[in-house]
Design an enzyme around this catalytic site. Structure first.
Site, PDB file in Angstrom:
ATOM      1  CG  ASP A  12      -2.240   1.092   1.128  1.00 37.03           C
ATOM      2  OD1 ASP A  12      -2.149   0.874   0.279  1.00 37.03           O
ATOM      3  OD2 ASP A  12      -2.582   0.951   2.336  1.00 37.03           O
ATOM      4  CG  HIS A  58      -0.356   2.167  -8.882  1.00 34.97           C
ATOM      5  ND1 HIS A  58      -0.576   2.057  -8.099  1.00 34.97           N
ATOM      6  CD2 HIS A  58      -1.545   3.191  -9.534  1.00 34.97           C
ATOM      7  CE1 HIS A  58      -2.242   2.360  -7.395  1.00 34.97           C
ATOM      8  NE2 HIS A  58      -2.705   2.900  -8.731  1.00 34.97           N
ATOM      9  CG  LEU A  85       9.248 -17.014  -4.088  1.00 33.75           C
ATOM     10  CD1 LEU A  85       8.923 -16.841  -2.469  1.00 33.75           C
ATOM     11  CD2 LEU A  85       9.544 -15.787  -4.416  1.00 33.75           C
TER      12      LEU A  85
HETATM   13  C1  IPE Z   1      -5.437  -3.040   0.665  1.00 33.22           C
HETATM   14  O1  IPE Z   1      -4.932  -1.312  -0.100  1.00 33.22           O
HETATM   15  C2  IPE Z   1      -4.798  -3.770  -1.319  1.00 33.22           C
HETATM   16  C3  IPE Z   1      -3.834  -2.934  -2.116  1.00 33.22           C
HETATM   17  C4  IPE Z   1      -3.059  -3.193  -1.360  1.00 33.22           C
HETATM   18  C5  IPE Z   1      -4.154  -3.479  -3.375  1.00 33.22           C
HETATM   19  P1  IPE Z   1      -5.639  -0.485  -0.289  1.00 33.22           P
HETATM   20  O2  IPE Z   1      -5.516   1.385   0.255  1.00 33.22           O
HETATM   21  O3  IPE Z   1      -7.302  -0.045  -1.101  1.00 33.22           O
HETATM   22  O4  IPE Z   1      -7.156  -0.097   0.973  1.00 33.22           O
HETATM   23  P2  IPE Z   1      -7.374   1.191   2.067  1.00 33.22           P
HETATM   24  O5  IPE Z   1      -8.632   1.634   1.008  1.00 33.22           O
HETATM   25  O6  IPE Z   1      -6.534   1.954   2.149  1.00 33.22           O
HETATM   26  O7  IPE Z   1      -8.248   0.417   2.630  1.00 33.22           O
HETATM   27  C1  IPE Z   2      -1.575   0.071  -3.514  1.00 31.71           C
HETATM   28  O1  IPE Z   2      -0.936   1.271  -3.677  1.00 31.71           O
HETATM   29  C2  IPE Z   2      -2.126  -0.044  -4.886  1.00 31.71           C
HETATM   30  C3  IPE Z   2      -3.476  -0.641  -5.052  1.00 31.71           C
HETATM   31  C4  IPE Z   2      -4.159  -0.872  -4.509  1.00 31.71           C
HETATM   32  C5  IPE Z   2      -3.950  -0.990  -6.643  1.00 31.71           C
HETATM   33  P1  IPE Z   2      -2.628   2.816  -3.265  1.00 31.71           P
HETATM   34  O2  IPE Z   2      -3.011   3.406  -4.475  1.00 31.71           O
HETATM   35  O3  IPE Z   2      -3.620   2.414  -2.443  1.00 31.71           O
HETATM   36  O4  IPE Z   2      -2.048   4.504  -2.520  1.00 31.71           O
HETATM   37  P2  IPE Z   2      -2.620   5.190  -1.020  1.00 31.71           P
HETATM   38  O5  IPE Z   2      -2.877   3.897  -0.387  1.00 31.71           O
HETATM   39  O6  IPE Z   2      -3.432   6.098  -2.533  1.00 31.71           O
HETATM   40  O7  IPE Z   2      -1.597   5.821  -1.450  1.00 31.71           O
HETATM   41 MG    MG Z   3      -4.203   1.580  -0.458  1.00 34.66          MG
END
Ligand code: IPE
Ligand code: IPE
Ligand code: MG
Length: 236
Positions: free
Chosen positions: A13, A30, A124
């Site tokens: 995240d 990303h 792995l």
């Molecule tokens: C969880 O992160 C999903 C992934 C890392 C793929 P999100 O950014 O979607 O989660 P919330 O919305 O903060 O709970």
């Molecule tokens: C995690 O990063 C990747 C996915 C959920 C696809 P985020 O896109 O949730 O990044 P933040 O949480 O907005 O910083």
């Molecule tokens: Mg996120």
């Protein structure tokens, strides 16, 4: 001697916030996140971790803007296509879990092909959770068990903890020892639910694109200081 977890699961995240801090579009976060994936896969492979499960796209992420979702799909397709040879060289087996029916045909085909190409590898096991939700997983397992019972292949008495586990996406993988979440959020966000019954949790404020080998080592170091009791007490 350091104890290497058999199974590490990561909620990757913070890509968006990493980009926002630099005034860059979210997609750049990303893209940088994919680089961190490469680093962590390589490090886990070298350490002898048996299974690494990465949360790439949650069941709820499809509700983001259509622009972000389609860019994420594109990135997933490119990564799948470009990384297979490298994964093969490192003897990595690939398993993709989640409701793949959401993805366009070309992604489904590429995912299927990549898994088949790497199926005989013995190093792995890399599990990618895509359009995955812990609640979805339990529901799809219940559906399979119900169908098997209706067909007479199992009886309701066979639905024990072990029996039911066989229908979950991570059946056949070792128990999740260590669950890591980057970016400072302290929640599960519908990632693995059943499988984390006795996992150790490690949270770091580091955004995913900055997560590197040193961060992984810190998490493993912290894991080594945990007293895993599994509900029992040591006799004096
Ligand atoms: C969880 O992160 C999903 C992934 C890392 C793929 P999100 O950014 O979607 O989660 P919330 O919305 O903060 O709970
Ligand atoms: C995690 O990063 C990747 C996915 C959920 C696809 P985020 O896109 O949730 O990044 P933040 O949480 O907005 O910083
Ligand atoms: Mg996120």
């Amino acid at each position: 001697m350091i104890n290497i977890p058999n199974h590490i699961a990561i909620i990757m995240d913070g890509n968006g916030r990493w980009a926002a801090k630099r005034n860059l579009p979210r997609i750049v976060g990303h893209q940088q996140g994919v680089k961190a994936v490469r680093t962590v896969v390589k490090a886990c492979s070298a350490l002898g971790v048996k299974t690494l499960t990465l949360f790439a796209f949650s069941s709820e992420n499809k509700h983001r803007s259509s622009d972000e979702v389609s860019l994420l799909f594109k990135l997933f397709l490119t990564a799948l296509t470009l990384e297979v040879a490298k994964l093969n060289k490192h003897n990595v087996r690939l398993k993709i879990i989640g409701d793949l029916s959401l993805f366009p045909d070309n992604i489904q085909k590429t995912a299927f092909k990549a898994q088949a190409q790497l199926a005989d590898n013995t190093g792995l096991t890399l599990v990618i959770a895509a359009n995955y939700g812990g609640q979805w997983d339990i529901a799809q397992a219940a559906k399979q068990a119900a169908k098997a019972a209706l067909k007479g292949d199992i009886s309701p008495e066979d639905i024990t903890i072990e029996g039911f586990s066989q229908y979950l996406s991570l059946a056949n993988e070792p128990a999740v020892d260590l669950l890591i979440r980057s970016s400072g959020e302290l929640r599960i966000s519908n990632f693995l639910l059943w499988d984390i019954a006795y996992s150790e949790f490690y949270f770091t404020d580091t955004f995913w694109p900055d997560f590197d080998e040193a961060e992984l080592n810190k998490a493993i170091e912290s894991f080594n200081h945990r007293d895993r009791r599994f509900g029992t007490r040591k006799e004096n």
